[in-house]
Design an enzyme around this catalytic site. Structure first.
Site, mmCIF file in Angstrom:
data_model
loop_
_atom_site.group_PDB
_atom_site.id
_atom_site.type_symbol
_atom_site.label_atom_id
_atom_site.label_comp_id
_atom_site.label_asym_id
_atom_site.label_seq_id
_atom_site.Cartn_x
_atom_site.Cartn_y
_atom_site.Cartn_z
ATOM 1 N N HIS A 124 -4.825 54.197 -11.998
ATOM 2 C CA HIS A 124 -6.229 54.612 -11.893
ATOM 3 C C HIS A 124 -6.581 55.609 -12.979
ATOM 4 O O HIS A 124 -5.706 56.149 -13.666
ATOM 5 C CB HIS A 124 -6.491 55.250 -10.522
ATOM 6 N N ASP A 126 -8.817 59.186 -12.970
ATOM 7 C CA ASP A 126 -9.261 60.081 -11.900
ATOM 8 C C ASP A 126 -10.778 60.085 -11.724
ATOM 9 O O ASP A 126 -11.537 60.183 -12.694
ATOM 10 C CB ASP A 126 -8.784 61.519 -12.171
ATOM 11 N N HIS A 279 -3.307 56.248 -15.199
ATOM 12 C CA HIS A 279 -1.998 56.807 -14.902
ATOM 13 C C HIS A 279 -1.516 56.360 -13.530
ATOM 14 O O HIS A 279 -2.301 55.876 -12.701
ATOM 15 C CB HIS A 279 -1.996 58.338 -15.029
ATOM 16 N N ARG A 294 -3.263 70.326 -9.468
ATOM 17 C CA ARG A 294 -4.118 69.547 -10.385
ATOM 18 C C ARG A 294 -5.533 70.102 -10.445
ATOM 19 O O ARG A 294 -6.144 70.367 -9.411
ATOM 20 C CB ARG A 294 -4.183 68.092 -9.918
HETATM 21 C C1 SIN Z 1 -2.405 61.866 -9.858
HETATM 22 O O1 SIN Z 1 -2.702 60.680 -9.771
HETATM 23 O O2 SIN Z 1 -3.210 62.707 -10.252
HETATM 24 C C2 SIN Z 1 -1.002 62.316 -9.490
HETATM 25 C C3 SIN Z 1 0.003 61.879 -10.496
HETATM 26 C C4 SIN Z 1 1.394 62.307 -10.124
HETATM 27 O O3 SIN Z 1 1.610 62.852 -9.039
HETATM 28 O O4 SIN Z 1 2.327 62.063 -10.899
#
Ligand code: SIN
Length: 303
Positions: A124, A126, A279, A294
């Site tokens: 996805h 974000d 990602h 995050r």
């Molecule tokens: C995310 O999708 O922001 C998390 C990525 C992760 O935990 O590696």
């Protein structure tokens, strides 16, 4: 609306007179990514250094700041230099006192999850389900497992550029719907600790429609902008045709030739461009602990 705080004014004053920091930007031997070594994001960063970091982010799409022993306040202040921050709908997993920080973690304390444990299990970009999806996200390692826990990044400019010309022509005018709820109940069935959303939370995540091919607002490069996690349908196509085309685009967009795999080191702060990349969290064995913080920067309307 961006609120300027007294701390922002103090930070701006300190940045204006800050000495240069002696840091290097080292590209990875991978389709995307570079590491920044020798910079401390908690110290004032002057305009010339900031311009170098901004350029590195645009050129490499994912930038890894090594060894950042910094507080959530520093993480938030650094993130805010790139734009206003977005607050995640899962307020249950906000860091106390820092609503801009989402806890990404598989840890449970007293039987309760302290963070979102299955964030990123599907590819996805974000907050693509918002009218103004995210410019970029900054993920800061707090506690890492001894194995697993990697994060993969796939270059969506390369994904677009390597599509057959006839397919490029076909999808260029198309738009698709993105929905936060697309896989929510499926994930909750697998991970019952995922909170049930209140009606207020559901109302905050109304679906958004965006072009399938977006133009990066700063570099002008085109990129594919559909994801396995959030894209539900292509507007104007029958569902079976839409499903088939999306499946073809999803499979194309995450080929190994477009991917950098990040193996986390203690205190890494990873800053990626959601306008250029998708990602995926590769997963952590259940018995090992993983915790990261995050922040998410608001981007522009997609065009
Ligand atoms: C995310 O999708 O922001 C998390 C990525 C992760 O935990 O590696």
């Amino acid at each position: 609306m961006t609120v300027i705080t007294p701390t922002d004014i103090e930070n701006a004053a300190a940045q204006a007179v800050a000495a240069p920091q002696d840091f290097e930007v080292r590209p990875f031997d991978a389709p995307v990514g570079a590491e920044v070594v020798g910079l401390d994001i908690s110290k004032p960063i002057n305009a010339a250094d900031f311009a170098r970091l901004h350029r590195a982010h645009l050129d490499h799409h994912v930038v890894v700041f090594r060894d950042q022993r910094v507080s959530p306040e520093d993480h938030v202040a650094f993130s805010r230099r790139f734009g206003p921050l977005q607050i995640h709908v899962l307020h249950q997993f906000q860091l106390q006192g820092h609503p801009e920080v989402l806890i990404v973690s598989n840890i449970k304390e007293n039987g309760e999850p302290i963070g979102l444990g299955d964030a990123g299990v599907y590819w996805h970009s974000d907050l693509s389900y918002k009218e103004t999806p995210s410019l970029g996200s900054l993920l800061h390692a707090q506690e890492l497992p001894s194995e697993g826990g990697d994060t993969l990044f796939a270059d969506q400019h390369l994904a677009w550029e390597t599509l057959p010309p006839a397919l490029q022509q076909r999808i260029l005018p198309l738009k698709a719907e993105h929905s936060y709820l697309a896989k929510y109940e499926e994930l909750r069935a697998k991970n019952p600790w995922r909170p049930k959303l209140s009606q207020q939370q559901v109302d905050q995540v109304a679906p958004a429609v965006h072009p399938i091919v977006r133009t990066h607002p700063e570099t002008g490069r085109k990129a594919l902008f559909v994801s396995e996690h959030f894209t539900t349908r292509i507007v104007g196509l029958p569902q079976d045709e839409s499903d088939a085309l999306l499946a073809e685009l999803f499979a194309h967009s995450v080929q190994p030739a477009f991917v950098y795999r990040h193996e986390w080191k203690p205190h890494d702060l990873v800053f990626w461009d959601n306008r250029s990349l998708m990602h995926l969290a590769a997963g952590t064995p259940d018995h090992l602990r993983r915790k990261l913080f995050r922040t998410t920067i608001e981007g522009d309307r997609v065009f």
